[in-house]
Design an enzyme around this catalytic site. Structure first.
Site, PDB file in Angstrom:
ATOM      1  N   GLY A 198      74.982  21.964 -42.856  1.00 50.70           N
ATOM      2  CA  GLY A 198      74.796  20.800 -43.717  1.00 50.70           C
ATOM      3  C   GLY A 198      75.163  21.179 -45.139  1.00 50.70           C
TER       4      GLY A 198
ATOM      5  CG  ASP B  17      81.593  29.061 -37.788  1.00 47.82           C
ATOM      6  OD1 ASP B  17      81.992  29.528 -38.870  1.00 47.82           O
ATOM      7  OD2 ASP B  17      80.467  28.549 -37.632  1.00 47.82           O
TER       8      ASP B  17
ATOM      9  CG  LEU C  31      68.266  29.336 -42.241  1.00 44.90           C
ATOM     10  CD1 LEU C  31      68.365  29.571 -40.734  1.00 44.90           C
ATOM     11  CD2 LEU C  31      66.894  28.773 -42.594  1.00 44.90           C
TER      12      LEU C  31
ATOM     13  CB  ALA D  79      90.728  24.940 -58.711  1.00 38.12           C
TER      14      ALA D  79
ATOM     15  CB  VAL E 222      80.147  23.579 -49.305  1.00 33.02           C
ATOM     16  CG1 VAL E 222      79.235  24.506 -50.087  1.00 33.02           C
ATOM     17  CG2 VAL E 222      79.820  23.631 -47.830  1.00 33.02           C
TER      18      VAL E 222
ATOM     19  NE  ARG F  84      95.930  17.965 -53.416  1.00 26.57           N
ATOM     20  CZ  ARG F  84      94.926  17.158 -53.745  1.00 26.57           C
ATOM     21  NH1 ARG F  84      95.078  16.293 -54.691  1.00 26.57           N
ATOM     22  NH2 ARG F  84      93.767  17.224 -53.129  1.00 26.57           N
TER      23      ARG F  84
ATOM     24  CB  VAL G  67      74.842  34.770 -41.355  1.00 26.84           C
ATOM     25  CG1 VAL G  67      74.107  34.660 -40.026  1.00 26.84           C
ATOM     26  CG2 VAL G  67      76.039  35.695 -41.245  1.00 26.84           C
TER      27      VAL G  67
ATOM     28  CB  THR H 286      88.382  27.135 -49.942  1.00 25.00           C
ATOM     29  OG1 THR H 286      88.506  28.563 -49.924  1.00 25.00           O
ATOM     30  CG2 THR H 286      88.652  26.643 -51.352  1.00 25.00           C
ATOM     31  CB  SER H 287      86.988  27.506 -44.766  1.00 24.94           C
ATOM     32  OG  SER H 287      87.892  26.447 -44.544  1.00 24.94           O
TER      33      SER H 287
ATOM     34  CE  LYS I 134      78.095  30.470 -39.356  1.00 24.91           C
ATOM     35  NZ  LYS I 134      77.731  29.178 -38.773  1.00 24.91           N
TER      36      LYS I 134
END
Ligand code: ADP
Ligand code: ASP
Ligand code: MG
Length: 819
Positions: free
Chosen positions: A797, A678, A613, A504, A476, A507, A609, A555-556, A682
């Site tokens: 996506g 996941d 959309l 960032a 992303v 690292r 979510v 990030t996740s 949501k």
């Protein structure tokens, strides 16, 4: 006759004296000129420092030799260039002044104090040398010049260090003196004589005032103040890069601007020229062809209601409060009597309507004296606890907006305060002059630079700014950077400056004060040597005076999400597709919203979510219009929508997952999708958005993977093992097919319960057709029933998610309204 005043900034060295000479002699061709000069640059500060050093008994020799170098090098330089420059005569005067100075300093050292009358004599010495240097230069250039002595001809009374002009008395003295009209007059600024014939000074920066007094005394056709900028700008050009020149100001506007800190003009200057209706022009010695700013009794600018913004720094607020204040007549007059008796000038006053306290601002340099005089004046009340101890608050600034037209316009104050809140600055006090020509706010000093920048932007430019810091350059993040790069020029043409100042990964962090070149972000990041920490970027924001900083967390990562409250509290907006913060504990969820509200920053997560959309926004809009969520059913995972669609087509679960992963449709770890976690996250976000208080554990989750499947190991090992689940899965698919159904992974909210799991649905079911990465969300609510509101489209996506993040980013732009 014209009066021209040249400030210290125009008299820094021999070359500047020649520039001044050129300007004067050029003007002398058409009209006689009276020139008022400051001391050479830095000299008055030097003299003030000498007095202070002598009082404290410190060694003065270094300061003396610095002073001598400044003065004598100008004289020597001019003597070298002009054969007929009488350096000896000028040097003699300078030496006399230095000798006088040394004697006086000795006296001060002995006494350990310096009476104001002696102080005044000392600090204006530079002006007297300055006029000798210049008058000789004019003479050496072939034009007649005479030195006018203000301590014989100008009258000003009051404090020795802050006297006020008596124009009528000065007019009488000038009428008696027969001064040659065709010579260039050269007069030292900054000083005059009082009615007793003693020398007085007119306050620091008082040469502007000298020029105004002279102009009023001799009925000059114009009073020009020559300095080092092109005129009056709508904010200090040395602080605000985008400041624009103001062509014209009314006397009152100029007075308010200078009173509230625009150093380009001394606040007392306007009085005499306004009274005698003399036009004043501010001009640039370094750019003499520029027209400058004209100050007259009119205010012409139809475009801008607010003409300028100024700041006064090093301000202290004094607070006098206590039960004795209530209803006690004459408290205010006693306070200000005491203060003014000690010659402390009050910058701004506010009083609470409860009459419990009176607060006012003074220059910080006066704060110790102010405290002392108030404690003396109210000794009785303080000892009887009728007053609380006098409270002083230092390190404040006053920011003011000024304009004659403000009186007729609504919404100006609102825009001003919105600008301050956008800067995240705490307003300590507010004052509006009864003329409604200015509004001032007292704020923390360290924020004044940012406050003036934002206020200027909102009133004078249509520029909107987004100062982005991107964390995470995975799928992303990369797509977002690409979109940002493409859109930057388009946004710029719409007056939106969107720059990425920091980027960032786990690292490194690349930072650039000009904004990173997004075409080359990979190499900028590779060569970067700092690391992403809140402290690092906070320092960067302070150093570079960024005003709308946004952290975009792509990030996740849970550790980053855990810091969002700190980010918001430090003044950053947070924009993110990362679901970890919103699915952390309910307590943290609430804390986040509270931090955003308190700091007036935005926390935006539309892509949590349904990727791009419009889910969260739609839900929020409905709920704020009084709607209520009744039930919900949806395919919330683009990756599972894709994978289950492929199962319909006969593909195995392992193959379908591998393709989804390589297309970037899955989370970095595909187990987050296949475990159902996941979707559960949501669903939890939807539920919490709808006002349900629950934790992730409260959601009933069925994993996509069969219970017997071992999902341990690295991402790659997991993918290698996945074919082991194929056979069991095929059976499920076949069973459904036998009934004419397909498998779908569905999240639902029903009767306050959240569930997600596999369902076999027939062709009549709205989710039957949802595959290939599409999401569908059926929201049943008070307003949308029995047919639910359906939002449908690609829900995964990199590009659609990045576009959703981008849209959130645009929503961090401050509120704007044209005034
Ligand atoms: P001088 O030595 O000529 O008296 P000053 O330093 O007193 O010059 O005043 C000129 C300075 O005033 C400028 O260099 C600028 O930094 C400052 N200034 C503050 N506010 C303004 C403003 N609104 N417009 C122009 N200059 C301003
Ligand atoms: N030289 C004096 C000062 O610096 C007066 C002036 O230049 O305006 O305060
Ligand atoms: Mg000045």
């Amino acid at each position: 006759m014209q009066v021209l005043k040249f400030g210290g900034s125009s008299l820094a060295d021999a070359q500047r004296y020649q520039m001044v000479r050129d300007i004067v002699l050029d003007k002398q061709k058409s009209e006689s000129q009276a020139v008022v000069l400051s001391a050479p640059k830095g000299v008055t500060n030097n003299l003030v420092a000498l007095v202070n050093a002598a009082i404290s008994g410190a060694d003065t020799s270094a300061l003396i030799s610095q002073l001598e170098t400044t003065l004598f090098s100008i004289i020597q330089d001019l003597a070298q260039q002009y054969a007929n420059y009488d350096a000896a005569a000028v040097t003699k005067v300078a030496e006399e002044k230095v000798t006088f100075l040394k004697q006086r300093l000795q006296g001060i050292q002995l006494l350990g104090q310096c009476p104001n009358s002696v102080n005044a004599e000392i600090i204006c010495l530079g002006e007297f040398v300055s006029v000798e240097i210049f008058a000789e230069l004019v003479r050496a250039s072939g034009t007649k010049s005479i030195v006018i002595n203000p301590t014989k001809l100008l009258v000003a009374n009051g404090d020795y260090l802050e006297a006020f002009a008596d124009i009528e008395a000065s007019r009488k003295l000038f009428a008696q003196a027969s001064l040659e009209q065709d010579a260039v007059w050269v007069m030292p600024g900054f000083c005059a004589q009082n009615s007793e014939g003693e020398l007085v000074t007119l306050g620091r920066n008082g040469s502007d005032y000298s020029a105004a007094i002279l102009a009023a005394t001799i009925d000059a056709s114009v009073c020009e103040i020559w300095t080092d900028v092109d005129g009056v700008y709508n904010a200090d050009p040395n602080k605000v890069f985008e400041a624009q020149l103001v062509e014209q100001l009314s006397y009152q506007e100029a007075m308010e601007l200078s009173y509230f800190g625009a150093a380009v003009l001394h606040p007392k200057t306007i009085g005499p020229i306004a009274r005698y209706n003399i036009a004043c022009r501010i001009r640039n010695t370094l750019n003499p062809s520029a027209p400058g700013t004209l100050i007259t009794n009119e205010s012409i600018d139809l475009e801008h209601v607010v003409k300028g913004i100024s700041t006064l720094n090093d301000v202290t607020m004094v607070n006098v409060a206590g039960p004795g204040m209530k209803g006690m007549v004459g408290m205010a007059s006693r306070i200000f009597d005491a203060i003014s008796r000690d010659n402390i000038s009050v910058l701004l006053i506010t009083q609470s309507s409860s009459e419990y306290s009176i607060s006012f601002c003074i220059h910080s340099a006066d704060s110790a004296r102010a405290k002392q005089v108030l404690e003396q004046a109210f000794e009785l009340e303080l000892s009887n606890n009728l007053l609380e101890p006098i409270e002083l608050r230092d390190e404040l600034s006053v920011i003011s907006i000024v304009g004659d037209g403000m009186r007729m316009h609504k919404g100006i104050a609102a825009k001003f305060f919105a600008s301050l809140s956008q800067t995240n600055v705490n307003i300590v006090a507010i004052a509006q002059g009864s003329s409604e020509r200015s509004i001032s706010a007292v704020i923390e000093g360290k924020k004044s630079q940012d406050a003036i920048k934002v206020t200027h932007q909102n009133f004078f430019t249509n520029l909107n700014v987004i100062d982005a810091f991107v964390v995470g350059c995975g799928t992303v993040g990369k797509a977002l950077l690409k979109q940002l790069e493409k859109q930057q020029p388009i946004l710029k043409s719409r007056n939106i400056s969107l720059k990425v100042y920091g980027l960032a990964n786990s690292r490194q962090m690349a930072l650039s004060a000009e904004g990173l070149d997004l075409a080359n972000w990979e190499s900028e990041l590779a060569s970067a040597d700092s690391k992403f920490t809140l402290d690092n970027i906070q320092q960067f924001v302070t150093d570079n005076h960024l005003i709308n900083p946004v952290i975009i967390d792509c990030t996740s990562n849970e550790a980053i999400a855990d810091q969002y409250v700190n980010f918001l509290s430090a003044g950053f907006h947070v924009v993110t597709p990362n679901k970890k913060a919103n699915t952390s504990s309910m307590a943290f969820y609430n804390e986040l919203r509270q931090a955003a509200a308190e700091t007036n920053r935005r926390f935006l997560y539309e892509t949590n979510v349904g990727a791009g959309l419009p889910v969260i926004d739609t839900l929020q809009s409905l709920l704020s219009a009084g709607d209520e969520l009744i039930g919900f059913q949806g395919i919330l995972s683009g990756s599972l929508s894709f994978i289950f669609g492929k199962l319909d087509e006969g593909m195995s679960i392992a193959e379908a997952t591998a393709i989804a992963r390589s297309n970037g449709f899955t989370e970095p770890d595909p187990r987050e999708d296949l475990s159902g976690l996941d979707v559960a996250r949501k669903l939890l976000i939807m539920a919490r958005e709808a006002g349900m208080e629950m934790e992730l554990e409260d959601i009933e989750v069925q994993s996509v993977l069969p219970a017997s499947f071992d999902d341990a190991g690295s991402n790659d090992e997991f993918m290698e093992n996945l074919p082991k689940a194929n056979a069991e899965y095929q059976k499920l698919v076949d069973d459904a097919k036998a009934e004419g159904k397909v498998l779908r992974y569905v999240g639902s909210i029903e009767n306050g319960k959240c569930r997600c799991g596999i369902q076999a649905v027939g062709p009549e079911h709205p989710l039957f057709a949802i595959k290939d990465g599409e999401n569908a969300l059926a929201i049943e609510s008070l307003y949308y029933q029995p047919i639910p509101l359906v939002i449908r489209g690609y829900g995964a996506g990199a590009d659609v998610t990045a576009a959703g993040v981008f849209a959130d980013l645009m929503r961090t732009m401050p509120w704007k309204r044209e005034v």
